[in-house]
Design an enzyme around this catalytic site. Structure first.
Site, short mmCIF file in Angstrom:
data_model
loop_
_atom_site.label_atom_id
_atom_site.label_comp_id
_atom_site.label_asym_id
_atom_site.label_seq_id
_atom_site.Cartn_x
_atom_site.Cartn_y
_atom_site.Cartn_z
N ARG A 1 -8.74 -0.23 4.67
CA ARG A 1 -7.82 0.72 4.04
C ARG A 1 -6.45 0.10 3.77
O ARG A 1 -5.70 0.61 2.96
CB ARG A 1 -7.64 1.95 4.93
CG ARG A 1 -8.86 2.83 5.01
CD ARG A 1 -8.55 4.14 5.70
NE ARG A 1 -7.18 4.53 5.45
CZ ARG A 1 -6.27 4.76 6.39
NH1 ARG A 1 -6.58 4.69 7.64
NH2 ARG A 1 -5.05 5.10 6.07
N CYS B 1 -5.18 7.73 9.52
CA CYS B 1 -5.30 7.21 10.88
C CYS B 1 -5.01 8.29 11.92
O CYS B 1 -4.07 9.07 11.77
CB CYS B 1 -4.32 6.06 11.08
SG CYS B 1 -4.80 4.56 10.23
N ARG C 1 0.31 14.49 13.26
CA ARG C 1 0.66 14.31 11.86
C ARG C 1 0.72 15.63 11.07
O ARG C 1 -0.02 15.81 10.09
CB ARG C 1 -0.28 13.30 11.18
CG ARG C 1 -0.31 11.98 11.91
CD ARG C 1 -1.00 10.90 11.13
NE ARG C 1 -0.09 10.18 10.23
CZ ARG C 1 -0.43 9.12 9.52
NH1 ARG C 1 -1.63 8.65 9.56
NH2 ARG C 1 0.45 8.54 8.73
N ASP D 1 4.49 0.55 12.26
CA ASP D 1 3.29 -0.09 11.72
C ASP D 1 3.14 -1.56 12.15
O ASP D 1 2.14 -2.20 11.82
CB ASP D 1 3.28 0.00 10.18
CG ASP D 1 2.90 1.40 9.71
OD1 ASP D 1 2.58 2.26 10.54
OD2 ASP D 1 2.93 1.64 8.48
N LYS E 1 0.84 -1.21 0.00
CA LYS E 1 0.00 0.00 0.00
C LYS E 1 0.87 1.26 0.00
O LYS E 1 0.67 2.18 -0.77
CB LYS E 1 -0.90 0.00 1.24
CG LYS E 1 -1.56 1.33 1.53
CD LYS E 1 -2.46 1.28 2.75
CE LYS E 1 -1.81 1.65 4.05
NZ LYS E 1 -1.50 3.07 4.25
N ASN E 2 1.86 1.25 0.88
CA ASN E 2 2.65 2.48 1.02
C ASN E 2 3.64 2.69 -0.13
O ASN E 2 4.22 3.77 -0.24
CB ASN E 2 3.39 2.47 2.37
CG ASN E 2 2.44 2.69 3.53
OD1 ASN E 2 1.25 2.95 3.32
ND2 ASN E 2 2.94 2.56 4.74
#
Ligand code: UD1
Length: 424
Positions: free
Chosen positions: A403, A118, A123, A310, A24-25
């Site tokens: 997600r 999230c 952030r 993560d 995903k990233n």
């Protein structure tokens, strides 16, 4: 309002093979980098996920055409960009900010809703903005929107030392620098495998990027050229790590296929130091069955190649099964411990030492209850804990898991977990 939830039967022992999806990233910045290059782009090993769907919506807002068929993705960037799109999806995920670098490189005047994602900390995006300002972009934030105006003569190269090796800021600045006039130096960069995948893709299209540890030298080129062949996205190391920890928590035997063990060296080292038997090949990891009482362990998250934040919640689920005291320190995001309350509801007995460190004396005897995931990785950690609990857990907050984990329920069931999505 009644919500759907995941029913998870505890005292499980997961076993079998599981294939890891594309990262995903890695795909998210790569998708936005396709803005830089007119023409057709083909990608394989693309995970079908909500965040990817939302990023594609943003590309469509700009006038690009996209088509995803299973794990193959086609992007047609042959048209002029639309002016002033609303970018409705931008506020639903963090990586939406990654359109900023490429669009500034293309001298596109941008109004972009602030990113979402999230709720694991404040952030901020100051590092993204500071770097772009050094390249001549004028940026302000008005009514929850970023207003970015690129310099009339195009971005100028910069020399920027990131105060912290932020993943997203590194990616954004790389994409801004590849077409800038002159040679840029980015220092103290992050070099997670996903960033290296972006660099590989850009270099294949003609970008001039050299890396020495945490420094990048990027010589701007006039134009990049779309690849004739497809580009395959790297496997998701966080998903692979989640499966490894699912096997370790339940003491099962799991073979994780289509992954890159090199991207998980820190986790593998920690698991081996506990006594788990693990065999790695070039693209798979075999975790052997075990039923031992492993001792407690201390973990501190950090930027790559240190322990990934993560995988923190998933590792906590493992800590609960270890015999003795374990401690976990989070150094990246200040609100990554919201899930601890949920685990303590199950009887975990985890204690805080300040706001960024927790410790627990295991093994904990967890009793199933209704719990809620407040973010993506916390959701994964709670599933692993539920698999080791006594009874049937109801896990709410499934929208977060959608997600980031492709075919999660299918894969869990394939490994023998008794899980089921219950719709209201
Ligand atoms: C990315 C990953 C996320 C992962 C994180 C850390 C994506 C889409 N997401 O997120 O899964 O958990 O890296 O490995 O790739 N920071 C600032 N100012 C900034 C930018 C960041 O202070 O301008 C701080 C953040 O608040 C955080 C730390 O830096 O405390 C790390 O953030 P960053 O590396 O930027 O993470 P993301 O790119 O958001």
């Amino acid at each position: 309002m009644k919500l759907k939830y995941l029913k998870i039967k505890g005292e499980a022992c997961l076993s079998g093979d599981v294939e890891v999806s594309g990262s995903k990233n890695a795909i998210l910045p790569i998708l936005f980098s396709s803005l830089l290059v007119k023409g057709h782009h083909f990608f394989t090993n693309v995970p079908k996920l909500k965040d990817v769907e939302d990023a594609l919506e943003m590309l469509k807002d700009l006038g690009l055409k996209t088509k995803q068929l299973q794990n193959q993705l086609f992007i047609d960037n042959s048209y002029s960009f639309e002016k002033n799109p609303a970018f409705k999806k931008a506020s639903s995920f963090r990586a939406s900010i990654l359109c900023l670098g490429p669009l500034m490189a293309l001298s596109y005047r941008l109004k972009l809703p602030l990113p979402g994602g999230c709720q694991i900390g404040s952030r901020p995006i100051d590092l993204h903005l500071e770097g772009l300002r050094k390249m001549g972009v004028s940026i302000s934030i008005q009514k929850k929107k970023i207003l970015a105006i690129p310099p009339a003569k195009g971005l100028k190269a910069c020399h920027f030392k990131l105060p912290f090796p932020s993943v997203g800021a590194t990616e954004n600045l790389i994409m801004a620098c590849v077409l800038a006039k002159g040679t840029s130096y980015l220092e103290n960069i992050a070099y997670e495998p996903e960033i290296l995948d972006l660099i590989t893709y850009l270099k294949k299209m003609g970008a001039k990027i050299e890396r020495k540890k945490r420094t990048l030298k990027i010589t701007g080129v006039k134009k990049l050229k779309a690849l004739k062949k497809s580009y395959s996205i790297i496997p998701d190391r966080i998903e692979a790590g989640t499966w490894l920890l699912a096997g370790a928590c339940t003491r099962g035997q799991i073979c994780i296929k289509k992954c890159n063990p090199k991207h998980l060296s820190f986790l593998l080292k920690k698991l081996k130091s506990l006594g788990f038997k693990i065999e790695s090949q070039s693209d798979q990891i075999l975790l052997k069955k075990s039923n031992k009482n492993y001792p407690g362990i201390s973990i501190k998250t950090g930027v790559y190649p240190s322990f990934p934040t993560d995988l923190q919640a998933q590792f906590m689920a493992l800590m609960l099964t270890l015999k003795g005291e374990s401690s976990l320190k989070e150094t990246i995001f200040e609100k990554r411990f919201r899930y601890i309350e949920q685990l303590n509801n199950l009887g975990a007995g985890i204690q805080f030492q300040g706001s960024s460190k927790v410790y627990v004396k295991g093994p904990a005897v967890l009793k199933a209850k209704s719990i809620t995931a407040h973010d993506l990785r916390a959701g994964a950690g709670l599933i692993l804990a539920a698999l080791t609990s006594k009874g049937i857990t109801k896990l709410y907050g499934l929208q977060h898991l959608e997600r980031g984990y492709e075919n999660l329920v299918f894969k869990l069931r394939y490994l023998g977990a008794e899980v089921k999505i219950q719709s209201p």
